[in-house]
Write a protein that holds these residues in place. Structure first.
Motif, short mmCIF file in Angstrom:
data_model
loop_
_atom_site.label_atom_id
_atom_site.label_comp_id
_atom_site.label_asym_id
_atom_site.label_seq_id
_atom_site.Cartn_x
_atom_site.Cartn_y
_atom_site.Cartn_z
N LYS A 145 45.27 46.82 29.35
CA LYS A 145 46.20 47.22 30.15
C LYS A 145 46.35 47.95 31.45
O LYS A 145 47.73 47.51 32.19
CB LYS A 145 46.86 48.66 29.25
CG LYS A 145 48.49 48.86 29.27
CD LYS A 145 48.80 50.01 28.82
CE LYS A 145 50.13 50.87 29.58
NZ LYS A 145 50.55 52.18 28.74
N ALA A 146 45.10 48.40 31.93
CA ALA A 146 45.19 48.40 33.40
C ALA A 146 45.53 47.60 34.38
O ALA A 146 45.64 47.18 35.37
CB ALA A 146 44.22 49.59 33.52
N ALA A 147 44.42 46.41 33.65
CA ALA A 147 44.33 44.78 34.68
C ALA A 147 45.57 44.68 34.36
O ALA A 147 46.17 44.09 35.46
CB ALA A 147 43.65 44.12 33.85
N GLU A 148 46.35 44.40 33.60
CA GLU A 148 47.77 44.05 33.94
C GLU A 148 49.24 44.85 35.04
O GLU A 148 49.75 44.36 35.36
CB GLU A 148 48.89 44.36 32.36
CG GLU A 148 48.27 43.23 31.32
CD GLU A 148 48.67 43.26 29.70
OE1 GLU A 148 49.44 44.10 29.38
OE2 GLU A 148 48.34 41.87 28.92
N GLU A 149 48.78 46.08 34.44
CA GLU A 149 49.67 46.76 35.01
C GLU A 149 48.97 46.57 36.65
O GLU A 149 49.75 46.72 38.00
CB GLU A 149 48.96 48.26 34.96
CG GLU A 149 49.84 49.00 33.72
CD GLU A 149 49.47 50.75 33.63
OE1 GLU A 149 48.90 50.74 34.40
OE2 GLU A 149 49.98 50.57 32.58
N LYS A 150 47.68 45.95 36.66
CA LYS A 150 47.53 46.13 38.41
C LYS A 150 48.58 44.83 38.49
O LYS A 150 47.73 44.04 40.21
CB LYS A 150 45.82 45.88 38.54
CG LYS A 150 45.60 47.12 38.69
CD LYS A 150 44.22 46.92 38.92
CE LYS A 150 42.91 47.93 38.42
NZ LYS A 150 41.70 48.06 38.78
N CYS A 156 39.59 47.64 24.97
CA CYS A 156 40.21 46.54 25.51
C CYS A 156 41.40 46.80 25.14
O CYS A 156 41.67 46.29 26.39
CB CYS A 156 39.46 45.59 23.89
SG CYS A 156 37.73 45.17 24.08
N GLU A 157 42.39 47.69 24.54
CA GLU A 157 43.27 47.77 24.70
C GLU A 157 43.38 48.06 26.18
O GLU A 157 44.41 48.43 27.02
CB GLU A 157 44.34 48.48 23.93
CG GLU A 157 44.10 47.50 22.58
CD GLU A 157 45.08 47.78 21.06
OE1 GLU A 157 44.60 49.35 20.79
OE2 GLU A 157 45.21 47.41 20.91
N GLN A 181 32.40 43.70 27.89
CA GLN A 181 31.50 44.23 26.65
C GLN A 181 32.36 45.13 25.40
O GLN A 181 30.94 44.54 24.74
CB GLN A 181 30.54 45.48 27.64
CG GLN A 181 29.75 45.50 28.55
CD GLN A 181 29.16 46.45 29.06
OE1 GLN A 181 29.63 47.39 30.04
NE2 GLN A 181 28.08 46.54 29.83
N ALA A 182 32.85 44.97 25.68
CA ALA A 182 33.14 45.88 24.10
C ALA A 182 34.15 44.55 23.72
O ALA A 182 33.38 44.79 22.30
CB ALA A 182 34.94 46.60 24.49
N MET A 183 34.78 43.79 24.36
CA MET A 183 34.97 42.61 23.36
C MET A 183 33.80 41.81 22.73
O MET A 183 34.04 40.94 21.54
CB MET A 183 35.21 41.62 24.48
CG MET A 183 36.75 40.30 23.55
SD MET A 183 37.78 41.14 22.79
CE MET A 183 38.94 40.05 22.37
N ARG A 184 32.74 41.32 23.02
CA ARG A 184 31.42 41.25 22.84
C ARG A 184 31.19 41.92 21.98
O ARG A 184 30.95 41.14 20.23
CB ARG A 184 30.35 40.64 23.82
CG ARG A 184 30.65 39.44 24.49
CD ARG A 184 28.57 39.55 24.69
NE ARG A 184 28.86 40.72 25.95
CZ ARG A 184 29.31 40.55 27.03
NH1 ARG A 184 29.78 39.61 27.68
NH2 ARG A 184 28.88 41.54 28.16
N GLU A 185 30.90 42.66 21.83
CA GLU A 185 30.22 44.03 20.72
C GLU A 185 31.88 44.04 19.19
O GLU A 185 31.47 44.18 18.35
CB GLU A 185 30.18 45.82 20.75
CG GLU A 185 29.58 45.77 19.37
CD GLU A 185 29.38 47.17 20.00
OE1 GLU A 185 28.74 48.92 19.26
OE2 GLU A 185 28.22 48.27 21.42
N PRO A 199 28.37 53.57 24.96
CA PRO A 199 29.33 54.83 24.28
C PRO A 199 30.70 53.94 24.48
O PRO A 199 30.50 53.58 26.20
CB PRO A 199 29.22 56.18 25.16
CG PRO A 199 27.71 56.83 25.63
CD PRO A 199 27.63 55.01 25.90
N VAL A 200 31.64 53.47 23.93
CA VAL A 200 32.82 53.29 24.16
C VAL A 200 32.91 52.93 26.06
O VAL A 200 33.54 52.28 26.18
CB VAL A 200 33.50 52.80 23.30
CG1 VAL A 200 34.63 52.09 23.30
CG2 VAL A 200 32.75 52.36 21.49
#
Length: 80
Positions: free
Chosen positions: A54-59, A49-50, A13-17, A5-6
């Motif tokens: 976004k979560a990584a950018e916020e961290k 992916c977005e 993983q999402a980027m590869r797919e 599931p996405v």
């Protein structure tokens, strides 16, 4: 296409797919119905992916620094 599931996929993983989906769509050698399914899966992968990005950018934005610019920890991210 993966059976995962996405919403359970990591960014990588999402980027590869998503790259695989785009490649298949660009080749144009899939039937119309399959193209529609690929497009829908691609849209969901893009959104995942977005969200992860976004979560990584916020961290990263919450990293606190001392006077010398050395990371000292993080401050809590305010959630809506």
């Amino acid at each position: 296409m993966s059976e995962t599931p996405v919403k359970d996929m990591s960014f990588e993983q999402a980027m590869r797919e998503l790259e695989q989906v785009v490649s298949q769509l660009e080749r144009g050698d899939v039937a119309l119905e399959e193209s529609i399914k690929l497009y829908e899966r691609g849209a969901a992968l893009k959104a995942q992916c977005e969200t992860k990005l976004k979560a990584a950018e916020e961290k990263v934005a919450q990293i606190t620094l001392d006077r010398d610019g050395t990371p000292t920890g993080t401050t809590p991210v305010e959630t809506e």
